[in-house]
Design an enzyme around this catalytic site. Structure first.
Site, short mmCIF file in Angstrom:
data_model
loop_
_atom_site.label_atom_id
_atom_site.label_comp_id
_atom_site.label_asym_id
_atom_site.label_seq_id
_atom_site.Cartn_x
_atom_site.Cartn_y
_atom_site.Cartn_z
N LYS A 173 0.70 -1.18 -0.08
CA LYS A 173 0.21 -0.34 -0.20
C LYS A 173 1.00 1.22 -0.31
O LYS A 173 2.14 1.13 0.63
CB LYS A 173 -1.01 0.22 1.09
CG LYS A 173 -0.11 0.29 2.46
CD LYS A 173 -0.21 1.52 2.69
CE LYS A 173 0.36 1.34 4.07
NZ LYS A 173 1.64 2.73 4.59
N PRO A 228 9.31 -4.16 -0.19
CA PRO A 228 10.78 -3.86 0.69
C PRO A 228 10.21 -4.06 1.86
O PRO A 228 9.46 -3.32 2.19
CB PRO A 228 11.59 -2.74 -0.27
CG PRO A 228 10.44 -2.42 -1.08
CD PRO A 228 9.03 -3.35 -1.23
N VAL A 229 11.29 -3.97 2.75
CA VAL A 229 10.76 -4.57 3.89
C VAL A 229 11.30 -3.31 4.96
O VAL A 229 12.13 -2.67 4.52
CB VAL A 229 12.13 -5.72 5.01
CG1 VAL A 229 11.88 -5.45 5.98
CG2 VAL A 229 11.40 -6.96 3.88
N ALA A 230 10.70 -2.92 5.97
CA ALA A 230 10.42 -1.76 6.60
C ALA A 230 10.90 -0.61 5.20
O ALA A 230 11.03 0.58 6.03
CB ALA A 230 11.64 -1.75 7.91
N GLY A 243 7.59 1.40 4.80
CA GLY A 243 6.13 2.17 4.58
C GLY A 243 5.27 1.69 3.60
O GLY A 243 3.96 2.70 3.42
N ASP A 293 -3.30 -0.95 9.89
CA ASP A 293 -2.90 -1.07 8.68
C ASP A 293 -3.73 -2.70 8.05
O ASP A 293 -3.94 -2.86 6.44
CB ASP A 293 -1.56 -0.98 8.24
CG ASP A 293 -1.26 0.29 8.27
OD1 ASP A 293 -1.62 1.36 8.72
OD2 ASP A 293 0.27 0.13 7.84
#
Ligand code: ATP
Length: 313
Positions: free
Chosen positions: A11, A99-101, A103, A141
């Site tokens: 998102k 991708p990690v962390a 946002g 979320d």
């Protein structure tokens, strides 16, 4: 018993306003969330043991009970103990593209996929609303990640109102591998700096939420007015993150130079995205930024706005 493979969409936030304080210690938010078709692939299989096992091919993602996908399966186990006793454990495999962390709610979307996938695996017949409510117990979320599309999110982010789909827009996502921002740091720093402006009174918060509901960007989405959507993009976290990380400000400037309709940071960062009205335009923006910034640390993706959060394939 079948196994199921699901695509879990990332998102972006087209709008993220920190409205105020809540009695439960969370922040009151007003956000516009948008699914984009950069997806993780989640496979859920029955296991001949009575345990939950998670495997992920990304080195920064835990393969244990702190993985949000594990926590989602564990919640299903505790909510439906008889079904768990009947069917036994599950193996969950996560193939990461998000991708990690960053946002982009990667972990939340994985948890949403597990809720939807285990509902299918165990033949529970849950409604989407029931999956969203289960998701809200795990993270703010996750209800949006179950529902997907375009939505206004208020409260902690878990109260959703649908908005018309914006399927004909494309996005370029850009993330510096070496810039990782902790969401906890972002909220704490925002509070230290802007607490005096917070709305605290619950009635004023409700009134403010109504104002956002009828605000400019929501109207622009309803009318597919892309230039106004671009002009109204907002993320309050930019005020604290961009001064700390000037490379992100430069990235935004390059996106605009390259002809992006608009550009913004997603969530608490560090992904910066640019909006474009065609795939060709998005590809050209990505090439321009790759060439001008020429950094091996910078990863870019082109994706399309998506009408759903979780897809079973
Ligand atoms: P948000 O936008 O909701 O703040 P994010 O995109 O910034 O989320 P995630 O990718 O969800 O962040 O990862 C945040 C942290 O959660 C990481 O440090 C990671 O190790 C951990 N994590 C736990 N489970 C997962 C998962 N299934 N996928 C990715 N990260 C996970």
């Amino acid at each position: 018993m079948h196994s199921y493979t699901l695509l879990a969409a990332a998102k972006i936030n087209l709008y993220l306003e920190i409205v105020g304080d809540r009695a439960d210690g969370f922040h009151e938010l007003a956000m516009i969330m948008q699914s984009v078709n950069l997806c993780d692939r989640i496979t859920i299989e029955p296991s001949d043991t009575d345990s939950i096992r998670v495997t992920c091919n990304h080195p920064d993602v835990p393969n244990n009970s702190s993985n949000l996908a594990y926590r989602a399966a564990d919640l299903m186990r505790s909510q439906f103990p008889d079904t768990f006793a009947k069917y036994g454990g599950v193996n969950i495999t996560i193939d990461k593209s998000i991708p990690v962390a960053a946002g982009l709610a990667g972990g939340s979307s994985n948890a949403a996929a597990v809720l939807v996938g285990m509902d299918l695996l165990w033949n529970l017949g849950l409604t989407q609303g029931e999956c969203e409510r289960l998701g809200a117990q795990l993270g703010s979320d996750i209800p949006f990640c179950v529902r997907g599309g375009t939505a206004l999110a208020t409260g902690r982010g878990e109260k959703l109102s649908p908005l018309p789909d914006l399927e004909d827009l494309y996005v370029v996502l850009a993330k510096y591998e070496s810039i990782a921002i902790s969401t906890g740091w972002a909220y704490q720093t925002y509070r230290q700096t802007y607490e005096a402006e917070y709305i605290r009174d619950p009635e004023s918060i409700v009134a403010y939420g109504k104002k956002v509901h009828s605000g400019k960007i929501v109207q622009a989405i309803a009318h597919h007015n892309y230039s106004t959507i671009a002009a109204e993009l907002r993320n309050d976290f930019e005020k604290i993150v961009l001064p700390e990380h000037p490379r992100l400000q430069t990235l935004k400037e390059e996106f605009l130079q390259a002809g992006a309709l608009g550009t913004l940071m997603s969530g608490s960062g560090s992904t910066i995205f640019a909006i474009a009205q065609s795939q060709d335009k998005a590809d050209a923006i990505k090439s321009h930024v790759e060439t001008t910034l020429n950094s091996p640390d910078l990863n870019l993706w082109v994706a399309r706005f998506a009408p759903a959060g979780i897809r079973v394939i």
